[in-house]
Design an enzyme around this catalytic site. Structure first.
Site, mmCIF file in Angstrom:
data_model
loop_
_atom_site.group_PDB
_atom_site.id
_atom_site.type_symbol
_atom_site.label_atom_id
_atom_site.label_comp_id
_atom_site.label_asym_id
_atom_site.label_seq_id
_atom_site.Cartn_x
_atom_site.Cartn_y
_atom_site.Cartn_z
ATOM 1 N N GLY A 48 0.730 -1.409 -0.106
ATOM 2 C CA GLY A 48 0.025 0.041 0.092
ATOM 3 C C GLY A 48 0.712 1.376 -0.039
ATOM 4 N N ASP A 106 -5.182 1.851 10.548
ATOM 5 C CA ASP A 106 -6.597 1.624 10.703
ATOM 6 C C ASP A 106 -7.133 1.318 12.246
ATOM 7 O OD1 ASP A 106 -9.392 1.525 10.178
ATOM 8 O OD2 ASP A 106 -9.137 -0.697 9.219
#
Ligand code: IMP
Ligand code: MG
Length: 178
Positions: A48, A106
């Site tokens: 990512g 997250d």
């Protein structure tokens, strides 16, 4: 508004490419100032972070090194739960100032778990640069030192982040449509 579809879901524009670039330039200036004589080692976490890492690193003017790793999760004992280990981390970290580059924090589970492994390699210091954080989703004690954008607890894609493999090549950030 131009929505996009990835697999079965619709996404709407959220943060445009120009705003992302401006923000990353500022982060690079901050890191330049903090690590002037230190020759830090940046460690980008694949997949990512590859675009964020490239753009952040491109804007640095200090002496710096960069390397990339993948994190793999495997089942530990019942007391340790899933263990996260780094693939491809060959550098000697002792006496190095390390800056982790992540796409998004997250729940914080991934980085929190990886920090143990990293600490065992005895670097001089560890800081975290995360393109995005979702403060309201955080469940593990992990704090990023350099944050691109704090965002609400909604799924986003683009600029390296994917939905089931797709969306990484979108130059701006999109948010899951309600
Ligand atoms: P954490 O361990 O819960 O902090 O999760 C971090 C990883 O989950 C990130 O490196 C991403 O790969 C993935 N992730 C979390 N939120 C998003 C999102 O909104 N879009 C895309 N990937 C996400
Ligand atoms: Mg992902």
């Amino acid at each position: 508004m131009q929505t996009i579809q990835l697999h079965d879901k619709q996404f709407v524009p959220y943060i445009d490419a120009a705003a992302i670039e401006e923000r990353i330039k500022l982060l690079a200036q901050q890191i330049d100032a903090d690590y002037k004589q230190e020759r830090p080692l940046f460690i980008g976490i694949l997949n990512g972070s590859f675009l964020f890492a490239a753009d952040l690193f491109r804007h640095l003017t200090i002496e710096a090194e960069i390397s990339f790793i993948k994190l793999a999760s495997y089942k530990g004992t019942s007391s340790t739960g899933n263990v996260i280990t780094a693939i491809g981390l060959e550098e000697d970290l002792s006496n190095r100032h390390v800056v982790i580059i992540e796409d998004i924090i997250d729940t914080g589970k991934t980085l929190h778990s990886f920090m143990h492994e990293l600490n065992n390699r005895a670097p001089k210091s560890i800081k975290i640069a995360s393109f995005l954080t979702k403060p309201s989703a955080l469940q593990f004690p992990i704090t990023a030192d350099y944050v691109g954008f704090e965002i609400p607890n909604k799924f986003v894609v683009g600029y390296g982040l994917d939905y089931d493999g797709l969306g990484r090549n979108i130059p701006s950030l999109y948010q899951l449509s309600e």
